[in-house]
Design a protein around this motif. Sequence first.
Motif, PDB file in Angstrom:
ATOM      1  N   LYS A  40       0.843  -1.204   0.000  1.00 16.26           N
ATOM      2  CA  LYS A  40       0.000   0.000   0.000  1.00 16.26           C
ATOM      3  C   LYS A  40       0.869   1.241   0.000  1.00 16.26           C
ATOM      4  O   LYS A  40       0.588   2.223  -0.694  1.00 16.26           O
ATOM      5  N   TYR A  41       1.931   1.233   0.804  1.00 15.14           N
ATOM      6  CA  TYR A  41       2.923   2.297   0.740  1.00 15.14           C
ATOM      7  C   TYR A  41       4.228   1.792   1.335  1.00 15.14           C
ATOM      8  O   TYR A  41       4.257   0.758   1.992  1.00 15.14           O
ATOM      9  N   SER A  42       5.308   2.533   1.079  1.00 14.96           N
ATOM     10  CA  SER A  42       6.623   2.138   1.574  1.00 14.96           C
ATOM     11  C   SER A  42       6.986   2.928   2.815  1.00 14.96           C
ATOM     12  O   SER A  42       6.432   4.002   3.078  1.00 14.96           O
ATOM     13  N   ALA A  43       7.941   2.398   3.549  1.00 18.20           N
ATOM     14  CA  ALA A  43       8.388   3.067   4.773  1.00 18.20           C
ATOM     15  C   ALA A  43       9.248   4.274   4.446  1.00 18.20           C
ATOM     16  O   ALA A  43       9.900   4.343   3.400  1.00 18.20           O
ATOM     17  N   LYS A  44       9.248   5.235   5.357  1.00 21.33           N
ATOM     18  CA  LYS A  44      10.131   6.387   5.222  1.00 21.33           C
ATOM     19  C   LYS A  44      11.542   5.980   5.614  1.00 21.33           C
ATOM     20  O   LYS A  44      11.766   4.942   6.242  1.00 21.33           O
ATOM     21  N   GLN A  45      12.514   6.822   5.257  1.00 22.54           N
ATOM     22  CA  GLN A  45      13.918   6.457   5.401  1.00 22.54           C
ATOM     23  C   GLN A  45      14.281   6.095   6.837  1.00 22.54           C
ATOM     24  O   GLN A  45      14.996   5.109   7.077  1.00 22.54           O
ATOM     25  N   ASP A  46      13.796   6.885   7.811  1.00 20.94           N
ATOM     26  CA  ASP A  46      14.166   6.601   9.192  1.00 20.94           C
ATOM     27  C   ASP A  46      13.653   5.232   9.641  1.00 20.94           C
ATOM     28  O   ASP A  46      14.318   4.499  10.385  1.00 20.94           O
ATOM     29  N   LYS A  47      12.459   4.864   9.177  1.00 26.27           N
ATOM     30  CA  LYS A  47      11.878   3.567   9.531  1.00 26.27           C
ATOM     31  C   LYS A  47      12.617   2.426   8.819  1.00 26.27           C
ATOM     32  O   LYS A  47      12.757   1.328   9.360  1.00 26.27           O
ATOM     33  N   ILE A  48      13.094   2.697   7.611  1.00 24.18           N
ATOM     34  CA  ILE A  48      13.837   1.677   6.855  1.00 24.18           C
ATOM     35  C   ILE A  48      15.093   1.270   7.614  1.00 24.18           C
ATOM     36  O   ILE A  48      15.419   0.084   7.744  1.00 24.18           O
ATOM     37  N   PHE A  49      15.803   2.242   8.178  1.00 27.73           N
ATOM     38  CA  PHE A  49      17.018   1.932   8.931  1.00 27.73           C
ATOM     39  C   PHE A  49      16.688   1.139  10.192  1.00 27.73           C
ATOM     40  O   PHE A  49      17.426   0.214  10.573  1.00 27.73           O
ATOM     41  N   ILE A  50      15.591   1.481  10.837  1.00 31.15           N
ATOM     42  CA  ILE A  50      15.184   0.765  12.053  1.00 31.15           C
ATOM     43  C   ILE A  50      14.849  -0.695  11.723  1.00 31.15           C
ATOM     44  O   ILE A  50      15.279  -1.633  12.412  1.00 31.15           O
ATOM     45  N   VAL A  51      14.073  -0.890  10.640  1.00 27.52           N
ATOM     46  CA  VAL A  51      13.666  -2.237  10.234  1.00 27.52           C
ATOM     47  C   VAL A  51      14.872  -3.050   9.775  1.00 27.52           C
ATOM     48  O   VAL A  51      15.016  -4.233  10.123  1.00 27.52           O
ATOM     49  N   ALA A  52      15.761  -2.426   9.003  1.00 27.87           N
ATOM     50  CA  ALA A  52      16.953  -3.114   8.501  1.00 27.87           C
ATOM     51  C   ALA A  52      17.830  -3.602   9.657  1.00 27.87           C
ATOM     52  O   ALA A  52      18.343  -4.725   9.635  1.00 27.87           O
ATOM     53  N   LYS A  53      17.972  -2.767  10.686  1.00 27.98           N
ATOM     54  CA  LYS A  53      18.776  -3.150  11.841  1.00 27.98           C
ATOM     55  C   LYS A  53      18.130  -4.316  12.590  1.00 27.98           C
ATOM     56  O   LYS A  53      18.811  -5.264  12.998  1.00 27.98           O
TER      57      LYS A  53
END
Length: 230
Positions: A40-53
């Motif tokens: 539906k939509y993608s995560a914002k950059q700050d959330k991407i780093f949190i999820v990746a970690k």
Amino acid sequence: MESFNSRLKTAMEYKNIKPADLSKMTGIGKSSISQWLSGKYSAKQDKIFIVAKALNVNPSWLIGADVPMNDETVLDRIYNVSNKLNKNRQEKVYDFAKQQYNEQNNIVELPLIKEVEISGAVSAGTGEYLGDGHKEIVSYNGDVPVHDFAVVVNGDSMLPLFDDKQIIFVKKTTEVRSGQIVIADYDQQAFVKKYVSDESGSRFVSLNKKYDDMTIDENHESSIFGVVVL
């Protein structure tokens, strides 16, 4: 280039992590994670780093870049998979890895001599008595399968599968399928034979054709101790 939601789904499946788990790990709402997964939509950059970690993946990979998923080595991947296997399968992974190492380094290992408890003998011939209670510990050179008891073969009726004086291993059971090799009591003598059951009846069969079949009927006392495991 793969999408963020596709890469997120791949990483979560690889780590066996559910949306609720990822929510607890990151503090991000479960509904947001579900919407990411649905595309539906993608995560914002700050959330991407949190999820990746949290998922231990490369953030660039997570957004679809053509880079490795993470810095995990082949050995790390083997460990992560084998750690989920039962003990027997873990030992097989170890044995294979050891074999590869030995081949790479031209190492020739001497066979490991094991000790096996023998419960008696079974006939591959004219009959043998099994079950006087006496057990004997002998040396055995080879792989020992999971088994309930081991016996020695006497005779040649199961050639070429089993040699005279060969040690064979048995799992106790009274439920067998036609075609299995069994340890059977036949008229109060113990045999190793192939169990056959078809339209013509049931019988114990020798692989060496110089021996006659042993018919299972009311004229003979018969029972099965177990199935031979190879």
